[in-house]
Scaffold this motif. Structure first.
Motif, PDB file in Angstrom:
ATOM      1  N   VAL A 197       0.878  -1.942  -7.891  1.00  0.00           N
ATOM      2  CA  VAL A 197       0.549  -2.685  -6.665  1.00  0.00           C
ATOM      3  C   VAL A 197       1.767  -3.468  -6.194  1.00  0.00           C
ATOM      4  O   VAL A 197       2.094  -3.497  -4.993  1.00  0.00           O
ATOM      5  CB  VAL A 197      -0.654  -3.616  -6.911  1.00  0.00           C
ATOM      6  N   LYS A 198       2.449  -4.114  -7.130  1.00  0.00           N
ATOM      7  CA  LYS A 198       3.647  -4.885  -6.770  1.00  0.00           C
ATOM      8  C   LYS A 198       4.681  -4.009  -6.077  1.00  0.00           C
ATOM      9  O   LYS A 198       5.241  -4.388  -5.036  1.00  0.00           O
ATOM     10  CB  LYS A 198       4.250  -5.523  -8.017  1.00  0.00           C
ATOM     11  N   HIS A 199       4.955  -2.841  -6.646  1.00  0.00           N
ATOM     12  CA  HIS A 199       5.941  -1.945  -6.044  1.00  0.00           C
ATOM     13  C   HIS A 199       5.547  -1.568  -4.618  1.00  0.00           C
ATOM     14  O   HIS A 199       6.397  -1.495  -3.722  1.00  0.00           O
ATOM     15  CB  HIS A 199       6.098  -0.685  -6.903  1.00  0.00           C
ATOM     16  N   ALA A 200       4.258  -1.335  -4.408  1.00  0.00           N
ATOM     17  CA  ALA A 200       3.791  -0.998  -3.063  1.00  0.00           C
ATOM     18  C   ALA A 200       4.002  -2.159  -2.098  1.00  0.00           C
ATOM     19  O   ALA A 200       4.499  -1.982  -0.979  1.00  0.00           O
ATOM     20  CB  ALA A 200       2.317  -0.610  -3.113  1.00  0.00           C
ATOM     21  N   LEU A 201       3.663  -3.365  -2.519  1.00  0.00           N
ATOM     22  CA  LEU A 201       3.721  -4.522  -1.620  1.00  0.00           C
ATOM     23  C   LEU A 201       5.145  -4.905  -1.249  1.00  0.00           C
ATOM     24  O   LEU A 201       5.399  -5.362  -0.132  1.00  0.00           O
ATOM     25  CB  LEU A 201       3.011  -5.720  -2.267  1.00  0.00           C
ATOM     26  N   LEU A 207       2.519   3.663   0.025  1.00  0.00           N
ATOM     27  CA  LEU A 207       1.876   3.646  -1.291  1.00  0.00           C
ATOM     28  C   LEU A 207       0.711   2.663  -1.292  1.00  0.00           C
ATOM     29  O   LEU A 207      -0.360   2.956  -1.837  1.00  0.00           O
ATOM     30  CB  LEU A 207       2.896   3.274  -2.364  1.00  0.00           C
ATOM     31  N   TRP A 208       0.906   1.486  -0.664  1.00  0.00           N
ATOM     32  CA  TRP A 208      -0.186   0.514  -0.560  1.00  0.00           C
ATOM     33  C   TRP A 208      -1.386   1.123   0.164  1.00  0.00           C
ATOM     34  O   TRP A 208      -2.530   0.994  -0.281  1.00  0.00           O
ATOM     35  CB  TRP A 208       0.303  -0.734   0.152  1.00  0.00           C
ATOM     36  N   ALA A 209      -1.143   1.834   1.241  1.00  0.00           N
ATOM     37  CA  ALA A 209      -2.237   2.448   1.998  1.00  0.00           C
ATOM     38  C   ALA A 209      -2.981   3.480   1.160  1.00  0.00           C
ATOM     39  O   ALA A 209      -4.206   3.631   1.293  1.00  0.00           O
ATOM     40  CB  ALA A 209      -1.692   3.091   3.271  1.00  0.00           C
ATOM     41  N   VAL A 277       0.626 -11.645 -13.502  1.00  0.00           N
ATOM     42  CA  VAL A 277       1.344 -11.235 -12.294  1.00  0.00           C
ATOM     43  C   VAL A 277       0.394 -11.146 -11.105  1.00  0.00           C
ATOM     44  O   VAL A 277       0.772 -11.483  -9.972  1.00  0.00           O
ATOM     45  CB  VAL A 277       2.077  -9.901 -12.531  1.00  0.00           C
ATOM     46  N   VAL A 278      -0.844 -10.724 -11.327  1.00  0.00           N
ATOM     47  CA  VAL A 278      -1.836 -10.691 -10.242  1.00  0.00           C
ATOM     48  C   VAL A 278      -2.039 -12.097  -9.682  1.00  0.00           C
ATOM     49  O   VAL A 278      -2.037 -12.308  -8.453  1.00  0.00           O
ATOM     50  CB  VAL A 278      -3.170 -10.106 -10.742  1.00  0.00           C
ATOM     51  N   LEU A 279      -2.203 -13.082 -10.562  1.00  0.00           N
ATOM     52  CA  LEU A 279      -2.335 -14.465 -10.085  1.00  0.00           C
ATOM     53  C   LEU A 279      -1.072 -14.901  -9.361  1.00  0.00           C
ATOM     54  O   LEU A 279      -1.127 -15.588  -8.330  1.00  0.00           O
ATOM     55  CB  LEU A 279      -2.622 -15.393 -11.275  1.00  0.00           C
ATOM     56  N   GLY A 280       0.080 -14.488  -9.903  1.00  0.00           N
ATOM     57  CA  GLY A 280       1.335 -14.818  -9.248  1.00  0.00           C
ATOM     58  C   GLY A 280       1.468 -14.167  -7.889  1.00  0.00           C
ATOM     59  O   GLY A 280       1.958 -14.788  -6.930  1.00  0.00           O
ATOM     60  N   MET A 281       1.042 -12.911  -7.765  1.00  0.00           N
ATOM     61  CA  MET A 281       1.131 -12.227  -6.468  1.00  0.00           C
ATOM     62  C   MET A 281       0.214 -12.869  -5.444  1.00  0.00           C
ATOM     63  O   MET A 281       0.585 -13.003  -4.264  1.00  0.00           O
ATOM     64  CB  MET A 281       0.800 -10.733  -6.632  1.00  0.00           C
ATOM     65  N   TYR A 305      -8.376  -7.260  -2.306  1.00  0.00           N
ATOM     66  CA  TYR A 305      -8.120  -6.149  -3.225  1.00  0.00           C
ATOM     67  C   TYR A 305      -7.949  -6.656  -4.658  1.00  0.00           C
ATOM     68  O   TYR A 305      -8.584  -6.143  -5.593  1.00  0.00           O
ATOM     69  CB  TYR A 305      -6.869  -5.391  -2.787  1.00  0.00           C
ATOM     70  N   LEU A 306      -7.107  -7.648  -4.848  1.00  0.00           N
ATOM     71  CA  LEU A 306      -6.804  -8.112  -6.203  1.00  0.00           C
ATOM     72  C   LEU A 306      -8.010  -8.809  -6.834  1.00  0.00           C
ATOM     73  O   LEU A 306      -8.282  -8.627  -8.023  1.00  0.00           O
ATOM     74  CB  LEU A 306      -5.597  -9.040  -6.173  1.00  0.00           C
ATOM     75  N   ARG A 307      -8.743  -9.592  -6.059  1.00  0.00           N
ATOM     76  CA  ARG A 307      -9.909 -10.285  -6.634  1.00  0.00           C
ATOM     77  C   ARG A 307     -11.002  -9.296  -7.030  1.00  0.00           C
ATOM     78  O   ARG A 307     -11.707  -9.514  -8.014  1.00  0.00           O
ATOM     79  CB  ARG A 307     -10.445 -11.306  -5.637  1.00  0.00           C
TER      80      ARG A 307
END
Length: 367
Positions: A197-201, A207-209, A277-281, A305-307
């Motif tokens: 997910v990080k790489h996409a964002l 990739l995100w789509a 990292v999810v919390l960080g993002m 998405y992340l939640r």
């Protein structure tokens, strides 16, 4: 199917069959035999003086038996404890001792069979033992396959600070076998998915789509999104191998995430790296919106998405020792002259590194 990348002199191969790594086909050499010829081209029958394999308890139980089926060579087995708590100087000291007692010299080769922790620590020990011996990564987790094994960042935690001691040194070869992912618990798959997910964002809106509609990472199609995710990291590492500039994009979510991961390490509320990292993002996406980089709709999409994929992470913030959190945040190696530096995003697919963020803003978005 086989897909290969060259990343700053390190060969990264995604293979359908583990036999591609170590078992010759009769018509061609295995990747390991090809590597021997590259490392020791002057020898008629190139082989390491000692071949060693490093595992932890988990990979020794689940992955080493699979590797033994295709690796028809004698090797020294080295073992370390599993988990982030083992990524320290004491484990290094024991591993260096084991390498010395096993007779490893500068003509030896270390294969690291494991996830992010064995990769970080095993690579660090190989790169510093006798001023460096060649090493190979066989990453067994999604976190390691999509991120940790690629790019040459090696290191250990020290004084309670994540990755405080380390160096850059490229593995001679990274062989990614998606079949190892079947040994993972679902929580570990989500742990690695955070880096996809990080790489996409930060660098790939396409990739995100494509991934945002996936309910969960699908191992059956792993090669497809692994290739896209690794390609993001390849482009960035090739442009900036030593993290002087553009490579800092890969730190999105990690300034705040590393502080949270270190804060809860060894407690009953311990976070996996990807969960932190999810919390960080989420926090750094919120800061991106405050700084006018990310639209409200994009922020809502990311948070939703992340939640939905990581529902059990946000509750940790209410349990956080804020004083200790900010001590850890100030010690982050990405900071400069006492100021907190984050990688932010906006729009999705575009990152902005080295952005100074006031502590009060961090406090507002995290707590």
């Amino acid at each position: 199917m086989k897909h290969a990348f060259d990343i700053h002199g390190s060969q990264v191969v995604i293979g359908d069959e583990l036999a591609d790594f170590a078992l010759p086909s009769g018509r061609e050499l295995s990747l390991l035999e090809q590597l021997y010829r590259q490392l020791w081209p002057e020898e008629e029958n190139p082989r390491p003086s000692r071949l060693a394999i490093l595992t932890d308890e988990n990979t020794g139980r689940h992955c080493l038996p699979v590797l033994r089926e295709v690796l028809h060579e004698e090797f020294v087995l080295l073992e370390m404890p599993a988990g982030e708590a083992a990524k320290n100087i004491d484990t290094c000291r024991q591993l260096w001792t084991d390498m010395l007692e096993a007779g490893l010299d500068r003509h030896s080769l270390l294969i690291v069979l494991g996830g992010g922790v064995p990769g970080d620590l095993g690579g660090f020990c190989a790169a510093t033992y006798m001023r460096g011996i060649p090493f190979v990564f066989l990453p067994t987790t999604l976190l390691a396959q999509t991120d940790a094994s690629i790019g040459g960042k090696l290191g250990i935690d020290f004084a309670g600070v994540k990755n405080l001691v380390g160096l850059f040194s490229q593995p001679a070869l990274v062989f990614i076998y998606p079949g190892f992912l079947f040994s993972l618990a679902f929580r570990q798959m989500l742990n690695g998915w955070a880096e996809v997910v990080k790489h996409a964002l930060i660098a790939d809106a396409g990739l995100w789509a494509s991934i945002r509609n996936l309910a969960a990472p699908d191992i059956a199609t792993a090669a497809d999104w692994l290739i896209s995710s690794i390609e993001v990291k390849r482009r960035i590492v090739e442009a900036d191998p030593l993290e002087r500039g553009m490579r800092k994009l890969l730190n999105f979510g990690h300034t705040i995430g590393h502080a949270l991961e270190s804060l809860f390490l060894g407690t009953e509320n311990e976070l996996l790296h990807g969960e932190a990292v999810v919390l960080g993002m989420m926090a750094e996406a919120a800061i991106s919106h405050r700084f006018g980089l990310l639209s409200e709709q994009e922020l809502n999409d990311i948070e939703s998405y992340l939640r939905s994929r990581y529902p059990d992470t946000s509750g940790h913030l209410a349990k956080a020792d804020q004083k200790r959190f900010f001590q850890l945040l100030r010690a982050d190696k990405k900071n400069r002259a006492g100021s907190i530096r984050c990688t932010l995003i906006g729009p999705i697919g575009e990152g902005h590194y080295d952005v100074e963020v006031p502590e009060e803003v961090v406090r507002e978005v995290v707590f």
